[in-house]
Design a protein around this motif. Structure first.
Motif, short mmCIF file in Angstrom:
data_model
loop_
_atom_site.label_atom_id
_atom_site.label_comp_id
_atom_site.label_asym_id
_atom_site.label_seq_id
_atom_site.Cartn_x
_atom_site.Cartn_y
_atom_site.Cartn_z
N LYS A 194 -9.59 7.45 0.69
CA LYS A 194 -9.01 6.50 1.62
C LYS A 194 -9.14 5.06 1.13
N SER A 195 -8.15 4.26 1.46
CA SER A 195 -8.20 2.82 1.22
C SER A 195 -9.10 2.17 2.27
N PRO A 196 -9.50 0.90 2.07
CA PRO A 196 -10.29 0.22 3.11
C PRO A 196 -9.60 0.22 4.47
N ALA A 197 -8.28 0.06 4.50
CA ALA A 197 -7.56 0.07 5.78
C ALA A 197 -7.65 1.45 6.43
N GLU A 198 -7.50 2.51 5.65
CA GLU A 198 -7.59 3.86 6.20
C GLU A 198 -8.99 4.14 6.73
N ILE A 199 -10.01 3.72 5.99
CA ILE A 199 -11.39 3.95 6.44
C ILE A 199 -11.66 3.21 7.74
N GLN A 200 -11.09 2.02 7.88
CA GLN A 200 -11.28 1.30 9.13
C GLN A 200 -10.63 2.04 10.29
N GLU A 252 -21.55 7.44 5.05
CA GLU A 252 -21.60 6.62 6.27
C GLU A 252 -21.18 7.52 7.42
N GLU A 277 0.83 -1.21 0.00
CA GLU A 277 0.00 0.00 0.00
C GLU A 277 0.86 1.25 0.00
N THR A 287 -19.77 7.78 0.32
CA THR A 287 -20.01 6.53 -0.40
C THR A 287 -20.61 6.84 -1.77
N GLY A 307 -14.92 7.31 -0.50
CA GLY A 307 -13.69 7.06 0.24
C GLY A 307 -13.13 8.28 0.94
N ARG A 366 -13.02 4.76 11.17
CA ARG A 366 -14.17 4.23 11.94
C ARG A 366 -13.79 4.05 13.41
#
Length: 379
Positions: free
Chosen positions: A151-157, A367, A10, A362, A338, A160
């Motif tokens: 953001k990537s999925p990891a960044e979004i997590q 979200e 990444e 989204t 994202g 959160r």
């Protein structure tokens, strides 16, 4: 042992996006000095950038148009770099010339170098020019931020998780607000709850509290004062996970609010609701601002004079977590899926009253990561 916030794959993808931009601009390399961008590209996190600048030195990542970046840091931070970085590291002693080391490390034949005017001091720039006088420097401010916003999925997590922590901190702060409570005590209770819940950095205060009959003074850093009956108390709570933030924010009333305060709070809720409902991929910051502006005008006020929020992400001193895209009149950049966006409108009369939330954009809307205070809480 290296402890990376993201995979090397990444990090490499991020660097390659910047390198493609450098090639398009016919730049041989970029010297990245904004701490958020250094972290985004290399993983290096530290409070040391401002300290180095105060000495006339520099913390920076040299990114060639092809190949692996190198970060230049004070030698005393070598252990920190070894913990967090995936890139090459060039430490320098405090009495050595970091700029000469940077000049020596430039790719062979370099004639054009990108720099971030937004985050380089006049002295740093002058010393860099003296170290490599034949090289043209070109401003690439916001080049990395344009990539960072999505953001990537990891960044979004991480965002959160930051939102979860922020909401817990906001709840603890609300519980601590009462007539006779010290402002510092409210900050302490919120901060304790957040660190117990996993808050993992100290770059920005986790809790800020402003109090007074008129809501206090936004961005005031003083912790002195006692909350009194009739005060409006505004809480700004910033959750952090791997430097990614989410903000939870709201205003309370100590005692029974006046009719004027109740009406102003209803306006602030409506401002937030209109702006938040407008969020979605393809929508511009200007459009979001216009929805809040209509609510403000319909409530009998003039044009809404300030931004209603903006894109947020990595938090680091001194320029904090904003990513250069504002929900504001004249902002024509479209939101994209994202992005994380703080919606933070408010009113000033009869006092500071703010309703806020952090959201991820989204394809179909948003979200919500932190909860707005939809009703006026009385303490």
């Amino acid at each position: 042992m290296t402890r990376l916030a993201f995979t090397v794959a990444e990090f490499t993808e991020r660097v390659e996006r910047l390198q493609r931009a450098l090639t398009e601009q016919k730049l041989d390399a970029a010297l990245i000095t904004r701490p958020q961008n250094v972290y985004y590209l290399t993983g290096f996190r530290s409070l040391g950038a401002g300290l180095a600048a105060g000495m006339g030195q520099i913390h920076a990542a040299l990114v060639p148009a092809s190949g692996t970046p190198t970060i230049f840091i004070r030698a005393l931070e070598s252990k920190t770099a070894a913990q967090y970085c995936w890139t090459a590291v060039e430490p320098y002693r405090d009495y050595e010339d970091a700029y000469a080391a940077i000049a020596k490390a430039l790719p062979a034949g370099t004639t054009r170098l990108g720099i971030e005017y937004l985050e380089i001091t006049a002295l740093q720039l002058e010393r860099l020019r003296r170290a490599c006088p034949a090289i043209e420097v070109h401003d690439i401010s916001m080049a990395v931020e344009r990539f960072r916003r999505i953001k990537s999925p990891a960044e979004i997590q991480y965002c959160r998780e930051a939102g979860r922590i922020a909401d817990l901190g906001l709840g603890a702060a609300i519980d601590a607000v009462k007539a006779g409570a010290r402002v510092s005590s409210v900050v302490a209770e919120a901060t304790r709850a957040m660190y117990d819940a996993g808050q993992d950095d100290v770059t920005w205060p986790p809790a800020l509290v402003w109090s007074g009959p008129d809501g206090g003074m936004m961005h005031d850093t003083a912790l002195e004062g006692v909350i009194t009956q009739g005060d409006l108390v505004t809480l700004e709570i910033t959750g952090t996970c791997h430097l990614y933030i989410a903000d939870a924010m709201g205003t309370l009333c100590v005692g029974v609010p006046s009719t004027e305060v109740e009406k102003a709070y209803e306006t602030s809720v409506a401002l937030h609701g209109a702006a938040q409902r407008a969020l979605g991929a393809g929508v511009t910051g200007e459009h979001v601002h216009a929805q809040a502006d209509k609510v403000f005008r319909d409530a009998g006020h003039g044009p809404y004079y300030r931004r209603v929020g903006g894109a947020v992400g990595i938090n680091s001193q001194p320029s904090l977590f904003f990513e250069g895209l504002n929900l504001l009149k004249g902002e024509t950049t479209p939101l994209e899926a994202g992005m994380t966006v703080l919606v933070q409108p408010g009113v000033d009369k009869p006092g500071m009253i703010i309703v806020a939330s952090t959201n991820v954009i989204t394809e179909t809307g948003y979200e919500q990561l932190t909860r707005p205070l939809a009703t006026l809480i009385q303490r």
